[in-house]
Enzyme design. Structure first.
Site, mmCIF file in Angstrom:
data_model
loop_
_atom_site.group_PDB
_atom_site.id
_atom_site.type_symbol
_atom_site.label_atom_id
_atom_site.label_comp_id
_atom_site.label_asym_id
_atom_site.label_seq_id
_atom_site.Cartn_x
_atom_site.Cartn_y
_atom_site.Cartn_z
ATOM 1 N N GLY A 88 0.833 -1.193 0.000
ATOM 2 C CA GLY A 88 0.000 0.000 0.000
ATOM 3 C C GLY A 88 0.868 1.243 0.000
ATOM 4 O O GLY A 88 2.060 1.196 0.332
ATOM 5 N N CYS A 89 0.284 2.373 -0.363
ATOM 6 C CA CYS A 89 1.073 3.609 -0.435
ATOM 7 C C CYS A 89 1.563 4.018 0.951
ATOM 8 O O CYS A 89 2.775 4.164 1.178
ATOM 9 C CB CYS A 89 0.277 4.717 -1.103
ATOM 10 S SG CYS A 89 -1.329 5.069 -0.379
#
Length: 310
Positions: free
Chosen positions: A119-120
């Site tokens: 995920g970012c």
């Protein structure tokens, strides 16, 4: 010899479009072949199943449920997968696609049949915390707090429409969300950072398109005796020495760098880490990167390159 066939499932979403953009030059050079479905077939389960079973590597840019369905549709044992959704980030048997996470991780990604893209927000949090926890400088049960501000593209198509559509004038300039402290990235951060306790994660969106600033505060009095900002910085600098996409800024007083620009690395696959400290025993760990780059499409292409080189 035929070029590798890469199928992007969900290629009209924010991440899929960015991956297309990053791979366009390679398609023109015939380094690989992109398999895409016409607009009318993108929701056709049979056409998607045929496409995913015909490719060498599938990149899934889908909602979690659709990503699980896509993986379940694979019957060809030669098909390899990079999943950009959060569906498999804590699933046993999937390789976590953060090549700089450890000395062996890039090779694990290269040889994997199933890779889950980070995920970012977790990319920054894990990038900062895992080396320090593994080195014993930050206890695995430390009460970690993470605050991050992303560009609105992190909210997907709906958020982009809010900020760029006809009602953009009414969009909030800044919003903190996830106030139930149950953001879906939290288990991912805990697992891959090596934490034994659930971290507190508070995300936010700003009124700019892309880029992240993520911060983790630490109190030296809660760390082992002798651990200071210099030791923390040295650990990160040593861990990422030679990593082409992760840079650790020199240790410096906050006055030397009065602010961090979340958009500084937009359009790249790079991440910049920092360690700041004061004279009161407080340290701030920082990460700056593009949520659509190192936090999404850039990481997917980096993982793709490792898998293609295998």
């Amino acid at each position: 010899m035929s070029t590798p066939l890469v199928f992007i499932d969900g290629d009209q979403g924010t991440t899929g479009l960015q991956i297309h953009e990053r791979l366009r030059g390679r398609v023109e050079r015939q380094d690989l072949t992109l398999l895409t479905l016409p607009a009318g077939a993108r929701k056709d389960a049979q056409r998607r199943a045929e496409a995913i079973n015909a490719c060498d590597i599938a990149i899934l840019c889908l909602p979690d449920v659709a990503a699980r369905e896509a993986v379940a549709a694979i019957v060809n044992p030669r098909v390899r997968v990079i999943d950009a959704s959060s569906a498999h980030r804590t699933t046993p048997g999937w390789v976590y696609g953060f090549p700089e996470m450890s000395d062996e991780q890039a090779q694990r990604v290269a040889g994997a049949s199933r890779v889950t893209n980070p995920g970012c927000y977790p990319t920054g949090a894990i990038g900062l915390l895992r080396p320090l926890v593994q080195a014993g400088l930050v206890p695995a049960d430390y009460p970690i707090s993470i605050h991050a501000v992303s560009g609105y593209s992190g909210g997907g198509r709906a958020a982009v429409e809010t900020y760029e559509g006809p009602e953009a004038a009414n969009a909030l300039p800044f919003q903190v969300y996830g106030l139930g402290l149950a953001h879906k990235h939290t288990p991912e951060i805990q697992l891959h950072a090596g934490l034994t306790q659930r971290p507190m994660f508070v995300p936010a969106y700003g009124a700019y398109r892309q880029g992240i600033v993520l911060t983790v505060p630490l109190e030296l009095r809660l760390l082992n005796a002798g651990v200071d900002a210099t030791a923390l910085h040295a650990c990160l600098a040593d861990h990422y020495a030679g990593a082409p996409h992760v840079d650790v800024m020199p240790l410096q007083a906050p006055s030397a760098l009065p602010h961090l620009d979340p958009q500084a690395l937009n359009g790249t696959n790079d991440m910049r880490l920092g360690v700041f400290a004061n004279d009161h025993g407080q340290v701030l760990l920082t990460a700056v990167f593009d949520n659509l780059g190192k936090g999404a499409s850039g990481a997917a292409v980096q993982n793709l390159d490792l898998m293609l080189a295998q």
